[in-house]
Design a protein around this motif. Structure first.
Motif, PDB file in Angstrom:
ATOM      1  N   ASN A 139     -53.350  10.733  37.055  1.00  0.00           N
ATOM      2  CA  ASN A 139     -54.754  11.081  36.763  1.00  0.00           C
ATOM      3  C   ASN A 139     -55.521   9.897  36.196  1.00  0.00           C
ATOM      4  OD1 ASN A 139     -54.159  13.740  37.491  1.00  0.00           O
ATOM      5  ND2 ASN A 139     -53.414  14.160  35.410  1.00  0.00           N
ATOM      6  N   VAL A 140     -55.300   8.713  36.796  1.00  0.00           N
ATOM      7  CA  VAL A 140     -55.948   7.516  36.256  1.00  0.00           C
ATOM      8  C   VAL A 140     -57.398   7.457  36.722  1.00  0.00           C
ATOM      9  CG1 VAL A 140     -55.989   5.006  36.325  1.00  0.00           C
ATOM     10  CG2 VAL A 140     -53.820   6.202  36.053  1.00  0.00           C
ATOM     11  N   SER A 141     -58.307   7.257  35.754  1.00  0.00           N
ATOM     12  CA  SER A 141     -59.717   7.046  36.071  1.00  0.00           C
ATOM     13  C   SER A 141     -60.185   5.806  35.347  1.00  0.00           C
ATOM     14  CB  SER A 141     -60.560   8.230  35.620  1.00  0.00           C
ATOM     15  OG  SER A 141     -60.202   9.379  36.346  1.00  0.00           O
ATOM     16  N   LEU A 142     -61.215   5.190  35.900  1.00  0.00           N
ATOM     17  CA  LEU A 142     -61.739   3.987  35.257  1.00  0.00           C
ATOM     18  C   LEU A 142     -63.255   4.010  35.363  1.00  0.00           C
ATOM     19  CD1 LEU A 142     -60.280   0.447  35.514  1.00  0.00           C
ATOM     20  CD2 LEU A 142     -62.733   0.800  35.595  1.00  0.00           C
ATOM     21  N   THR A 143     -63.903   3.974  34.218  1.00  0.00           N
ATOM     22  CA  THR A 143     -65.359   3.914  34.191  1.00  0.00           C
ATOM     23  C   THR A 143     -65.758   2.570  33.619  1.00  0.00           C
ATOM     24  OG1 THR A 143     -65.329   6.271  33.719  1.00  0.00           O
ATOM     25  CG2 THR A 143     -67.436   5.147  33.474  1.00  0.00           C
ATOM     26  N   TYR A 144     -66.552   1.787  34.376  1.00  0.00           N
ATOM     27  CA  TYR A 144     -66.993   0.479  33.881  1.00  0.00           C
ATOM     28  C   TYR A 144     -68.006   0.678  32.760  1.00  0.00           C
ATOM     29  CZ  TYR A 144     -64.643  -2.212  37.509  1.00  0.00           C
ATOM     30  OH  TYR A 144     -63.710  -2.817  38.287  1.00  0.00           O
ATOM     31  N   GLY A 162     -65.254   3.410  38.726  1.00  0.00           N
ATOM     32  CA  GLY A 162     -64.508   2.593  39.689  1.00  0.00           C
ATOM     33  C   GLY A 162     -63.332   3.332  40.295  1.00  0.00           C
ATOM     34  N   LEU A 163     -62.630   4.107  39.489  1.00  0.00           N
ATOM     35  CA  LEU A 163     -61.493   4.885  39.985  1.00  0.00           C
ATOM     36  C   LEU A 163     -61.664   6.328  39.540  1.00  0.00           C
ATOM     37  CD1 LEU A 163     -58.453   2.558  39.119  1.00  0.00           C
ATOM     38  CD2 LEU A 163     -59.588   2.807  41.334  1.00  0.00           C
ATOM     39  N   LYS A 164     -61.350   7.244  40.459  1.00  0.00           N
ATOM     40  CA  LYS A 164     -61.515   8.650  40.116  1.00  0.00           C
ATOM     41  C   LYS A 164     -60.197   9.375  40.275  1.00  0.00           C
ATOM     42  CE  LYS A 164     -66.212   8.513  41.887  1.00  0.00           C
ATOM     43  NZ  LYS A 164     -66.904   8.614  43.175  1.00  0.00           N
ATOM     44  N   ASN A 165     -59.590   9.696  39.164  1.00  0.00           N
ATOM     45  CA  ASN A 165     -58.432  10.567  39.159  1.00  0.00           C
ATOM     46  C   ASN A 165     -57.377  10.182  40.203  1.00  0.00           C
ATOM     47  OD1 ASN A 165     -57.148  12.673  37.945  1.00  0.00           O
ATOM     48  ND2 ASN A 165     -57.792  14.141  39.518  1.00  0.00           N
ATOM     49  N   ILE A 166     -56.818   8.997  40.030  1.00  0.00           N
ATOM     50  CA  ILE A 166     -55.841   8.491  40.988  1.00  0.00           C
ATOM     51  C   ILE A 166     -54.447   9.009  40.637  1.00  0.00           C
ATOM     52  CG2 ILE A 166     -54.752   6.397  41.915  1.00  0.00           C
ATOM     53  CD1 ILE A 166     -57.591   6.336  42.647  1.00  0.00           C
ATOM     54  N   GLN A 207     -53.836  -4.394  34.056  1.00  0.00           N
ATOM     55  CA  GLN A 207     -54.878  -4.211  33.054  1.00  0.00           C
ATOM     56  C   GLN A 207     -55.791  -5.410  32.891  1.00  0.00           C
ATOM     57  OE1 GLN A 207     -53.658  -2.264  29.368  1.00  0.00           O
ATOM     58  NE2 GLN A 207     -51.893  -1.423  30.481  1.00  0.00           N
ATOM     59  N   MET A 208     -56.079  -6.113  34.008  1.00  0.00           N
ATOM     60  CA  MET A 208     -57.163  -7.083  33.947  1.00  0.00           C
ATOM     61  C   MET A 208     -58.462  -6.304  33.732  1.00  0.00           C
ATOM     62  SD  MET A 208     -55.508  -9.820  34.216  1.00  0.00           S
ATOM     63  CE  MET A 208     -56.684 -11.125  34.477  1.00  0.00           C
ATOM     64  N   VAL A 209     -58.496  -5.078  34.263  1.00  0.00           N
ATOM     65  CA  VAL A 209     -59.495  -4.105  33.808  1.00  0.00           C
ATOM     66  C   VAL A 209     -58.691  -2.889  33.346  1.00  0.00           C
ATOM     67  CG1 VAL A 209     -61.420  -4.821  35.250  1.00  0.00           C
ATOM     68  CG2 VAL A 209     -59.764  -3.208  36.150  1.00  0.00           C
ATOM     69  N   LYS A 210     -59.120  -2.305  32.238  1.00  0.00           N
ATOM     70  CA  LYS A 210     -58.282  -1.259  31.651  1.00  0.00           C
ATOM     71  C   LYS A 210     -58.794   0.123  32.050  1.00  0.00           C
ATOM     72  CE  LYS A 210     -56.098   0.136  27.416  1.00  0.00           C
ATOM     73  NZ  LYS A 210     -55.078  -0.444  26.588  1.00  0.00           N
ATOM     74  N   PRO A 211     -57.928   0.942  32.629  1.00  0.00           N
ATOM     75  CA  PRO A 211     -58.324   2.310  32.956  1.00  0.00           C
ATOM     76  C   PRO A 211     -58.777   3.041  31.694  1.00  0.00           C
ATOM     77  CG  PRO A 211     -56.270   1.778  34.031  1.00  0.00           C
ATOM     78  CD  PRO A 211     -56.580   0.639  33.117  1.00  0.00           C
ATOM     79  N   THR A 212     -59.726   3.943  31.874  1.00  0.00           N
ATOM     80  CA  THR A 212     -60.279   4.614  30.700  1.00  0.00           C
ATOM     81  C   THR A 212     -59.688   6.008  30.496  1.00  0.00           C
ATOM     82  OG1 THR A 212     -62.133   5.132  32.148  1.00  0.00           O
ATOM     83  CG2 THR A 212     -62.462   3.385  30.551  1.00  0.00           C
ATOM     84  N   ALA A 213     -58.925   6.476  31.478  1.00  0.00           N
ATOM     85  CA  ALA A 213     -58.301   7.785  31.284  1.00  0.00           C
ATOM     86  C   ALA A 213     -57.032   7.862  32.117  1.00  0.00           C
ATOM     87  CB  ALA A 213     -59.253   8.904  31.693  1.00  0.00           C
ATOM     88  N   GLY A 214     -56.115   8.757  31.728  1.00  0.00           N
ATOM     89  CA  GLY A 214     -54.893   8.963  32.480  1.00  0.00           C
ATOM     90  C   GLY A 214     -53.740   8.139  31.948  1.00  0.00           C
ATOM     91  N   ILE A 268     -44.916   2.586  34.105  1.00  0.00           N
ATOM     92  CA  ILE A 268     -44.097   1.613  34.810  1.00  0.00           C
ATOM     93  C   ILE A 268     -42.740   1.615  34.126  1.00  0.00           C
ATOM     94  CG2 ILE A 268     -43.802  -0.805  35.425  1.00  0.00           C
ATOM     95  CD1 ILE A 268     -46.795  -0.972  35.735  1.00  0.00           C
ATOM     96  N   GLY A 269     -41.692   1.899  34.906  1.00  0.00           N
ATOM     97  CA  GLY A 269     -40.369   2.074  34.328  1.00  0.00           C
ATOM     98  C   GLY A 269     -40.363   3.193  33.300  1.00  0.00           C
ATOM     99  N   GLY A 270     -41.196   4.203  33.515  1.00  0.00           N
ATOM    100  CA  GLY A 270     -41.207   5.355  32.625  1.00  0.00           C
ATOM    101  C   GLY A 270     -42.081   5.200  31.394  1.00  0.00           C
ATOM    102  N   GLU A 271     -42.589   3.957  31.112  1.00  0.00           N
ATOM    103  CA  GLU A 271     -43.405   3.765  29.915  1.00  0.00           C
ATOM    104  C   GLU A 271     -44.877   3.792  30.270  1.00  0.00           C
ATOM    105  OE1 GLU A 271     -42.637   0.712  26.796  1.00  0.00           O
ATOM    106  OE2 GLU A 271     -40.932   0.231  28.082  1.00  0.00           O
ATOM    107  N   ASN A 272     -45.686   4.409  29.417  1.00  0.00           N
ATOM    108  CA  ASN A 272     -47.122   4.406  29.650  1.00  0.00           C
ATOM    109  C   ASN A 272     -47.704   3.066  29.197  1.00  0.00           C
ATOM    110  OD1 ASN A 272     -49.766   4.866  30.022  1.00  0.00           O
ATOM    111  ND2 ASN A 272     -49.981   6.440  28.439  1.00  0.00           N
ATOM    112  N   THR A 273     -48.007   2.212  30.162  1.00  0.00           N
ATOM    113  CA  THR A 273     -48.426   0.848  29.826  1.00  0.00           C
ATOM    114  C   THR A 273     -49.812   0.805  29.210  1.00  0.00           C
ATOM    115  OG1 THR A 273     -49.277   0.582  32.057  1.00  0.00           O
ATOM    116  CG2 THR A 273     -47.031  -0.152  31.663  1.00  0.00           C
ATOM    117  N   LEU A 274     -50.572   1.854  29.373  1.00  0.00           N
ATOM    118  CA  LEU A 274     -51.930   1.843  28.822  1.00  0.00           C
ATOM    119  C   LEU A 274     -51.922   1.898  27.302  1.00  0.00           C
ATOM    120  CD1 LEU A 274     -53.819   4.141  31.335  1.00  0.00           C
ATOM    121  CD2 LEU A 274     -53.531   1.675  31.347  1.00  0.00           C
ATOM    122  N   LYS A 275     -50.778   2.232  26.733  1.00  0.00           N
ATOM    123  CA  LYS A 275     -50.684   2.336  25.270  1.00  0.00           C
ATOM    124  C   LYS A 275     -50.235   1.017  24.648  1.00  0.00           C
ATOM    125  CE  LYS A 275     -51.434   6.692  24.112  1.00  0.00           C
ATOM    126  NZ  LYS A 275     -51.400   7.555  25.282  1.00  0.00           N
TER     127      LYS A 275
END
Ligand SMILES: Nc1ncnc2c1ncn2[C@@H]1O[C@H](COP(=O)(O)OP(=O)(O)OP(=O)(O)O)[C@@H](O)[C@H]1O
Ligand SMILES: [Mg+2]
Lengths: 268, 258, 264
Positions: free
Chosen positions: B6-11, B17-21, B50-57, B61-68
């Protein structure tokens, strides 16, 4: 793709050249710094870290001293003189730079442009302060000497910039005008002047910003303006007076910069 | 494995930019992302490291949430991901070798790297990477003295020097002529197969996509509108993804001797 | 519209504006030239007067005075060299703080820019007066003054260069996991290096000229003897100082300019 090349055989071909450049620059710089540190007396009476109380005497105390307040009008008058010296000098320099600039521009001066370029280079090579000294010595102390020094010196830089502007003008228009049968004067008025005027004005304003600073400094060698009272007060260590003058100078310079930058933005 | 949940990205300007991927990409896959200009291909690829960081979702990678990840953790994470750009993004005035060694920066201490004290092993690795893309002899030339195709190979070597598990390539051949495009795509394919490095590549040209991809993902307006094996893809699929008929411009041309 | 009226070539508004500007500029000039006692006619008189003075009083210079001039000029050069060197070192990190594409922390960026703008309004001599007051008479006050003076110029020039660099390599290095120092060192520095060296030389030229006057306020260098000789009206010696200074400055300018031409 199989390895085609043994990577151990790859050598930096410019390695020696870099090495020698490095060694050369290092030796040269070491020599310069050796001379600098042995030949110049860098000892001081006070440490830079004791600046606090002095800075307070410069920029804090004067605001609470009535006797300094009384002198502010005098300082402003002296600063206005500095501003006027710069104005008169820049304007006359900017006007005189026009013929020299045209002469120096390759597309107008033709074979004679080297004369114009030579004059401009000579003027620029001569430090402004030396001009000021010569003028102070020849016409006497005072703002008049300052205007002369600023004016002559401005010709050097402005003439060079003007010549560059002139060299970049669109010759097409001039040829077209010639083809319509326009006279020489008409070509100048309609073809050349309109193309260069905005840049000329912008550069003159820019030079004015520089000249306001210079004429503050030139006062110190006797060429009028706020420099003279400044140095007088500094020599007698009246730092509160110096501080107030500095405040007047910095404020004036900032205001002039702001106005001038704004006008320049609109011109070009 | 890379998993988008459920990755989304709002600039910052509000553009989405991304809607619920929702996607999962397996190790060793060669994935090509296609879509019209502005569809969000770059955004998708750049959100992985994360050159641009998703804003939701969540991006696992390898089971870890890289956004954190913290800044520090993120840098360590990035050094395992190679990245290749349309404009090569080399430091033009530096030598090829120095550009390739940049791939070791994440593994080298700040002070050591500033003093250029790369270990001999790193230098050897950099030269080997250059050799794998066939330009080891150019190691000491300035990067701007190379042709476009050679410069793109330098940037591939830079990515290889990171010894990555994953390589992201954002339109790697868009600035190259057809034969060179094929050559560079072949390099990427070979690296993918020999080292089992996952490849995620954005492409404009549909013939290149069909020729080199294992799997094709189609984007439109920031949404996944197609996801399937390359073998199942036809020109019709592209017309669906693009929402318009195929044009001449969408092809590079088949030059297979590059 | 009234068809009888002449059709203006230049719109009336613009005409009025131009005339207005001219009137303002010229009346300011009139005021300034009265205030400073320098009408254009007097200005033009000043130039032959200067030549008269040069021919009658400055020539011939007192050649033997070189013994005093050389050490003083060397001190002037040393002040310029040391202050420029310090400014070159310190300007580099600050330039990155003052470049909007590198320093994205606005709470840090704006104060740095503001401080620099203030610094650049202060004329060099004013700094000299302040540092003489702070550290006392001597060359070191000059070094400090010109250090701060050239710091402002150099940072402005370099940070503008930094702001114009290609962001691609920075992005690539960020993507490999490099930290901010590595991004600057590997991605940005090589891009600005030629300009950095060239601007440093340019600032050296400026500082050489600026250091000539420092002595007038007691901050070391050739200005000191110049001031003494001027108060004694010793024109032979003054001529010698001017002569040697001019040659020295010209040599430094020429060397530095030719180096700069090769760089960029
Ligand atoms: N930094 C940004 N700020 C705001 N909007 C952005 C930003 N970057 C991209 N966008 C917008 O997000 C959308 C997707 O952009 P993206 O660069 O991912 O497209 P793309 O598919 O890579 O296109 P192209 O093929 O042209 O490279 C576009 O509409 C774009 O305008
Ligand atoms: Mg893109």
């Amino acid at each position: 793709m199989k390895p085609s090349l043994d990577i151990r055989t790859i050598k930096n071909p410019k390695r020696m050249k870099y090495w020698w450049t490095f060694v050369g620059i290092t030796i040269f710089m070491t020599l310069l710094y050796y001379v600098a540190f042995t030949q110049t007396n860098l000892s001081t009476r006070n440490s830079i870290w004791d600046a606090g109380p002095l800075l307070k005497r410069f920029f804090w105390d004067p605001f609470f001293m009535p006797e300094i307040h009384d002198k502010i009008p005098t300082y402003i008058h002296a600063m206005l003189e500095t501003v006027a010296i710069a104005y008169a000098g820049t304007l006359i320099g900017a006007v005189l730079a026009i013929p020299v600039g045209f002469l120096a521009a390759a597309n107008i001066g033709g074979h004679f442009s080297f004369i114009g370029k030579g004059i401009l280079n000579a003027v620029r090579a001569f430090p402004e302060i030396l001009f000021a000294i010569i003028f102070v010595a020849s016409v006497g102390m005072g703002p008049y000497a300052g205007v002369l020094a600023i004016g002559i010196n401005s010709i050097g830089m402005l003439g060079k910039l003007y010549a560059e502007v002139i060299e970049s003008i669109d010759m097409e228009i001039i040829h077209t005008l010639k083809a319509t049968g326009a006279s020489k004067i008409q070509i100048w008025v309609f073809g050349v002047i309109p193309q260069v005027i905005p840049e000329f004005c912008s550069y003159a304003l820019y030079r004015y910003e520089i000249d306001v600073r210079s004429s503050t400094v030139l006062g110190i060698v006797g060429a009028g303006g706020v420099g003279a009272p400044l140095i007088l007060a500094a020599n007698s260590r009246k730092w509160e007076e110096v501080g107030m003058m500095l405040v007047v100078i910095i404020l004036t310079v900032t205001i002039i910069d702001l106005i001038s930058t704004n006008i320049r933005k609109r011109i070009v | 494995m890379i998993e988008f949940r459920n990755v989304s990205l709002t600039y910052p300007n509000g553009h989405q930019g991304l809607k619920n991927i929702n996607l999962s990409i397996n190790d060793g896959e060669f994935v090509v992302i296609v879509g019209l200009s502005g569809a969000g291909k770059s955004t998708l690829i750049r959100s992985i490291n994360q050159m641009v960081k998703p804003t939701a979702g969540e991006l696992l990678i390898g089971g870890e949430n890289t956004l954190k990840y913290s800044d520090r953790k993120l840098r360590q994470f990035r050094r395992n991901i190679g990245m290749i750009f349309q404009n090569y993004n080399l430091v033009k005035r530096s030598s090829v070798l120095r550009n390739v060694l940049a791939g070791r920066l994440g593994h080298t201490g700040t002070l050591r790297s500033i003093l250029s004290l790369f270990s001999q092993a790193d230098v050897r690795l950099a030269l080997e990477s250059l050799e794998r893309v066939g330009i080891a002899d150019k190691a000491y030339q300035r990067a701007d003295q190379l042709s476009g195709g050679q410069q793109q190979r330098v940037s591939i070597a830079r990515a290889l020097t990171q010894q990555p598990k994953l390589i992201l390539a954002d339109e790697p051949v868009a600035s190259l002529d057809p034969p060179t495009s094929h050559a560079v795509m072949k390099d990427l394919k070979r690296i993918n197969q020999e080292d089992n490095i996952t490849m995620i590549v954005n492409l404009h040209a549909i013939d290149l996509s069909m020729q080199y991809a294992d799997r094709i993902i189609g984007l439109r307006n920031g949404e996944v509108v197609f996801d399937g094996p390359a073998a199942s893809v036809s020109e019709k699929t592209f017309e669906d993804i693009y929402g318009r008929p195929i044009k001449e411009d969408d092809l590079v041309g088949d030059v297979s001797n590059g | 519209m009234d068809k009888q009226k002449r059709i203006p070539i230049i719109p009336l508004k613009q005409k009025l504006f131009t005339v207005g500007v001219l009137v303002v500029v010229l009346s300011l000039y009139a005021a300034a030239s009265i205030f400073t006692g320098s009408s254009p006619a007097r200005f033009m008189n000043g130039i032959p007067e200067m030549f008269n003075f040069i021919i009658n009083d400055l020539i011939p210079p007192n050649w033997s005075y070189y013994e005093r001039v050389f050490p003083a000029l060397l001190e002037t050069w040393n002040i310029a060299l040391l202050s420029t060197s310090l400014a070159v070192v310190f300007s580099l990190p600050i330039s990155f703080l003052a470049a909007g594409n590198i320093n994205k922390k606005l709470w840090l960026y704006h104060p740095v820019r503001f401080a620099l703008n203030v610094l650049r309004t202060i004329p060099d001599m004013i700094l000299a007066v302040m540092f003489v007051a702070i550290v006392g008479l001597g060359a070191l006050a000059g070094v400090y003054a010109l250090f701060f003076f050239s710091l402002g110029i150099l940072i402005k020039l370099i940070s503008e260069t930094v702001e114009a660099i290609d962001p691609g390599p920075l992005e690539a290095i960020r993507a490999t996991g490099g930290n901010i120092l590595q991004i600057i060192w590997f991605g940005a520095l090589p891009q600005i290096l030629p300009q950095y060296v060239s601007y440093s030389l340019y600032v050296l030229e400026i500082n050489v000229r600026a250091s000539l006057v420092l002595g007038f306020v007691g901050a070391g260098g050739i200005g000191l003897i110049l001031k003494q000789q001027m108060s004694l009206f010793n024109y032979g010696n003054i001529a010698m100082i001017i002569f040697i200074t001019f040659i020295g400055v010209t040599i430094i300018d020429t060397l530095s300019t030719s180096l700069r031409k090769r760089l960029v």
